[in-house]
Design an enzyme around this catalytic site. Structure first.
Site, PDB file in Angstrom:
ATOM      1  N   CYS A  44      18.975  83.431  16.980  1.00  0.00           N
ATOM      2  CA  CYS A  44      19.874  83.654  15.834  1.00  0.00           C
ATOM      3  C   CYS A  44      19.449  84.891  15.055  1.00  0.00           C
ATOM      4  CB  CYS A  44      19.900  82.426  14.943  1.00  0.00           C
ATOM      5  SG  CYS A  44      18.273  81.967  14.329  1.00  0.00           S
ATOM      6  N   GLY A  94      29.708  74.827  14.001  1.00  0.00           N
ATOM      7  CA  GLY A  94      29.406  74.533  12.588  1.00  0.00           C
ATOM      8  C   GLY A  94      30.667  74.281  11.783  1.00  0.00           C
ATOM      9  N   GLU A 100      22.174  69.250  25.063  1.00  0.00           N
ATOM     10  CA  GLU A 100      22.218  68.644  26.410  1.00  0.00           C
ATOM     11  C   GLU A 100      21.459  69.490  27.428  1.00  0.00           C
ATOM     12  OE1 GLU A 100      24.682  69.569  24.494  1.00  0.00           O
ATOM     13  OE2 GLU A 100      25.982  71.013  25.511  1.00  0.00           O
ATOM     14  N   GLU A 109      22.849  75.968   9.890  1.00  0.00           N
ATOM     15  CA  GLU A 109      22.101  77.168  10.279  1.00  0.00           C
ATOM     16  C   GLU A 109      22.815  77.737  11.499  1.00  0.00           C
ATOM     17  OE1 GLU A 109      19.432  78.436   8.798  1.00  0.00           O
ATOM     18  OE2 GLU A 109      19.250  76.832   7.324  1.00  0.00           O
ATOM     19  N   GLU A 125      28.084  87.814  18.213  1.00  0.00           N
ATOM     20  CA  GLU A 125      26.752  87.493  18.692  1.00  0.00           C
ATOM     21  C   GLU A 125      26.737  87.600  20.216  1.00  0.00           C
ATOM     22  OE1 GLU A 125      25.686  83.446  17.800  1.00  0.00           O
ATOM     23  OE2 GLU A 125      23.787  84.078  16.956  1.00  0.00           O
ATOM     24  N   LYS A 145      20.142  64.543  17.684  1.00  0.00           N
ATOM     25  CA  LYS A 145      20.763  64.875  18.976  1.00  0.00           C
ATOM     26  C   LYS A 145      20.353  66.281  19.400  1.00  0.00           C
ATOM     27  CE  LYS A 145      24.489  66.786  20.558  1.00  0.00           C
ATOM     28  NZ  LYS A 145      23.934  67.383  21.791  1.00  0.00           N
TER      29      LYS A 145
HETATM   30  P1  NAD Z   1      26.176  75.114  20.083  1.00  0.00           P
HETATM   31  O1  NAD Z   1      26.861  75.227  18.756  1.00  0.00           O
HETATM   32  O2  NAD Z   1      26.980  75.246  21.305  1.00  0.00           O
HETATM   33  O3  NAD Z   1      25.439  73.691  20.209  1.00  0.00           O
HETATM   34  C1  NAD Z   1      24.493  73.263  19.256  1.00  0.00           C
HETATM   35  C2  NAD Z   1      24.432  71.741  19.251  1.00  0.00           C
HETATM   36  O4  NAD Z   1      25.683  71.223  18.801  1.00  0.00           O
HETATM   37  C3  NAD Z   1      24.176  71.112  20.618  1.00  0.00           C
HETATM   38  O5  NAD Z   1      23.324  69.992  20.450  1.00  0.00           O
HETATM   39  C4  NAD Z   1      25.571  70.675  21.048  1.00  0.00           C
HETATM   40  O6  NAD Z   1      25.579  69.603  21.962  1.00  0.00           O
HETATM   41  C5  NAD Z   1      26.160  70.241  19.713  1.00  0.00           C
HETATM   42  N1  NAD Z   1      27.620  70.216  19.639  1.00  0.00           N
HETATM   43  C6  NAD Z   1      28.514  70.890  20.425  1.00  0.00           C
HETATM   44  N2  NAD Z   1      29.780  70.596  20.027  1.00  0.00           N
HETATM   45  C7  NAD Z   1      29.675  69.743  18.977  1.00  0.00           C
HETATM   46  C8  NAD Z   1      30.630  69.105  18.123  1.00  0.00           C
HETATM   47  N3  NAD Z   1      31.944  69.283  18.266  1.00  0.00           N
HETATM   48  N4  NAD Z   1      30.175  68.303  17.128  1.00  0.00           N
HETATM   49  C9  NAD Z   1      28.846  68.132  16.938  1.00  0.00           C
HETATM   50  N5  NAD Z   1      27.898  68.695  17.715  1.00  0.00           N
HETATM   51  C10 NAD Z   1      28.317  69.510  18.714  1.00  0.00           C
HETATM   52  O7  NAD Z   1      24.985  76.174  20.019  1.00  0.00           O
HETATM   53  P2  NAD Z   1      23.952  76.537  21.171  1.00  0.00           P
HETATM   54  O8  NAD Z   1      24.686  77.332  22.194  1.00  0.00           O
HETATM   55  O9  NAD Z   1      23.187  75.341  21.563  1.00  0.00           O
HETATM   56  O10 NAD Z   1      22.939  77.503  20.354  1.00  0.00           O
HETATM   57  C11 NAD Z   1      23.173  78.833  20.136  1.00  0.00           C
HETATM   58  C12 NAD Z   1      23.726  79.078  18.746  1.00  0.00           C
HETATM   59  O11 NAD Z   1      22.842  78.544  17.768  1.00  0.00           O
HETATM   60  C13 NAD Z   1      23.836  80.545  18.408  1.00  0.00           C
HETATM   61  O12 NAD Z   1      25.048  80.800  17.760  1.00  0.00           O
HETATM   62  C14 NAD Z   1      22.660  80.790  17.460  1.00  0.00           C
HETATM   63  O13 NAD Z   1      22.808  81.887  16.591  1.00  0.00           O
HETATM   64  C15 NAD Z   1      22.604  79.502  16.737  1.00  0.00           C
HETATM   65  N6  NAD Z   1      21.274  79.303  16.133  1.00  0.00           N
HETATM   66  C16 NAD Z   1      21.117  79.451  14.779  1.00  0.00           C
HETATM   67  C17 NAD Z   1      19.865  79.316  14.194  1.00  0.00           C
HETATM   68  C18 NAD Z   1      19.662  79.456  12.707  1.00  0.00           C
HETATM   69  O14 NAD Z   1      18.633  79.007  12.204  1.00  0.00           O
HETATM   70  N7  NAD Z   1      20.591  80.057  11.964  1.00  0.00           N
HETATM   71  C19 NAD Z   1      18.756  79.022  15.003  1.00  0.00           C
HETATM   72  C20 NAD Z   1      18.948  78.881  16.375  1.00  0.00           C
HETATM   73  C21 NAD Z   1      20.217  79.007  16.931  1.00  0.00           C
END
Ligand code: NAD
Length: 506
Positions: free
Chosen positions: A301, A250, A195, A267, A401, A192
């Protein structure tokens, strides 16, 4: 605006019509049963660039069923490493072939600069090749010292059906940190994407199909966290969830997965310090600091958003970073000169600005930038390269962040204080140290709480080296052989090969 380097809109052609995106389930491309869709507009240009099917429980359930059936049938999960590697290598070649088109879609949906997107797609192809090498070389152990009548085998087996949930900031690169490793292990997958950036993951699905991946081995469901992500985190037919995204989500995934004790690999976010000692090469450090905080507009990140600099050199370092910041070209992401593009959404831009406003209200000072900026012909979804000084460790801008092109500067007096500040955040993704003394670098590397430590450099990455976080930055590792191990179960086989075992019942 303070003499910044702005790249205005180019005449580059934008798409006549948005890309239509469907789910990939059981080998077929399908719309949502209820016909729902969601539209994505280019953050830089404001025009619609994709219209994606918006999945619900029906699509998530069908994709999980297809992945489960494919895994249990064994035509992928029990195939040879050679066959898996051959397919992964074919995918890498197809990614290279379509690099320009994939990079362009990435720019249009995410706002990142085209030269950076091209490099990311090239890096992703390398990950598919590296995972192919692992598919052929992975093995378990044998124990030949258990006595004359026993042989012990430790087998590595694919963990099963995995959910791969990805964010918007590096859509193609991050799925390529997961999927080829899962496939190399013999797993089947339900993917997934975010979006906000579904396009290039769908393009990858088409390449997997062209390469001949059997139906159902990989499935893609488009949609939101609620309900698709939540179903992928809780359905009992899923064996493992591999997630990249925010720490908040997470934690929710970990809770949802606990009911069926799925393995969870996370991650998550970071608040990554770069610590600069007085003997450092300040020019080299300043350039790496500018790169660390402005790369991907700070939506990274690994953003080096927290500088902890010795008070004797703080002023000189900030002056150098500010001078470089004025020279960083930002604006039109389709222009190859641009190094910093648009912010992902207006809501996110407001959040970035809120952190800066909050810090100023608490007594910090804006040394550069500190506001959104309208770029010629492109609208207002850009944020100026920003430096905030006089930051104290208790301010949200120093602990949370920001995920934007915003640098916070803190100062220290001695090594222990530097370590305490570096380790003072809830996160532990990466950290950097700048010093000409290798002992200082080594002491720092051993005491800092971070999954990756860079000494006299920032944000280099290699397929061979594991990546992941300490503390609230996550659990598990991607890349390297650890990245493959995440998707493997360990099975012990104890074989009596000589005399029969002694009778227990006399
Ligand atoms: P997000 O957590 O909002 O969304 C990530 C994904 O999770 C999306 O596909 C979203 O639709 C899905 N999601 C949202 N709610 C969910 C739920 N309840 N259950 C399951 N899936 C759900 O993150 P984002 O805004 O897309 O990305 C930014 C974040 O990602 C930042 O915090 C960044 O640090 C982190 N990030 C970490 C790494 C790493 O390797 N550590 C790499 C890139 C980004």
């Amino acid at each position: 605006m303070q003499d910044l380097t702005v790249i205005p809109a180019t005449n580059a052609a934008l798409p006549d019509a948005p890309k239509r995106l469907q789910h990939w389930i059981g080998g077929g491309w399908v719309d949502s049963a209820d016909g729902a869709t969601s539209e994505r507009r280019s953050p830089a240009h404001g025009v619609p660039v994709s219209v994606a099917a918006k999945g619900g429980a029906a699509e998530a359930g069908a994709a999980i069923a297809a992945a489960r059936a494919a895994f249990d049938a064994g035509h992928w999960s029990r195939s040879s490493g050679k066959d898996r590697a051959t397919l992964l290598l074919k995918v890498a070649d197809l990614i290279d072939r379509d690099r320009d088109a994939i990079a362009r879609q990435e720019v249009l949906e995410s706002g990142k600069p085209i030269t950076q997107a091209l490099a990311e797609i090239e890096g992703a192809a390398d990950l598919w090749r590296y995972a192919a090498a692992l598919a052929r070389t992975m093995h378990g152990d044998s124990h030949n010292s258990l006595g004359p009548d026993m042989l012990g085998l430790v087998l590595k087996e694919p963990i099963g059906v995995v959910s791969l949930i990805t964010p918007w900031n590096f859509p193609f690169l991050i799925i390529s940190q997961k999927l080829p490793f899962a496939l190399a292990a013999g797993c089947t997958a339900v993917v997934k994407p975010s979006e906000l950036t579904p396009g290039t993951t769908v393009m990858l699905g088409h390449l997997l199909q062209e390469a001949g991946l059997p139906a159902g081995v990989c499935n893609i469901v488009l949609g939101y966290g609620d309900p698709v992500g939540e179903i992928l985190s809780s359905d009992p037919r899923i064996d493992m969830v591999s997630f990249t995204g925010s720490t908040g989500v997470g934690k929710r995934i970990s809770a949802a997965a606990s009911a069926t004790l799925k393995k969870v690999s996370l991650e998550l976010g970071g608040k990554n310090p770069q610590v600069v000692f007085p003997d450092a090469d300040l020019d080299a450090a300043a350039d790496a600091i500018a790169f660390g905080v402005y790369f991907n507009a700070g939506e990274c990140c690994n953003s080096g958003s927290r500088i902890i600099v010795h008070e004797d050199v703080a002023e000189a370092l900030v002056a150098k970073v500010a001078a470089l910041s004025r020279r960083v070209p930002f604006g039109e992401p389709l222009d190859p000169r641009t190094q910093v593009g648009a912010i992902i959404s207006p809501e996110h831009l407001a959040k970035i600005d809120g952190y800066v406003r909050g810090a100023v209200a608490a007594g910090a000072r804006v040394a550069l930038g500190g506001a959104a900026l309208e770029v010629g012909g492109l609208g207002a979804q850009f944020y100026q390269p920003t430096i905030v000084t006089g930051v104290t460790p208790d301010m949200p801008i120093a602990r949370e962040e920001v995920f934007g092109p915003v640098l916070s500067v803190l100062t220290f007096r001695d090594f222990d204080e530097a370590i305490a500040l570096a380790n003072g955040a809830a996160y532990g993704l990466s950290a950097g140290v700048w010093s000409r003394d290798v002992s200082t670098c080594l002491d720092f590397a051993r005491r800092v709480q971070a999954g990756t430590v860079w000494t006299n450099t920032w944000m280099d990455g290699f397929a061979e080296l594991p990546f992941g976080g300490f503390k609230e930055s996550g659990q598990g590792r991607e890349l390297g052989r650890y990245g493959l191990e995440e998707f493997l179960e360990v099975k012990t086989v104890q074989m009596r090969i000589g005399a029969t075992r002694g009778a227990w019942v006399a």
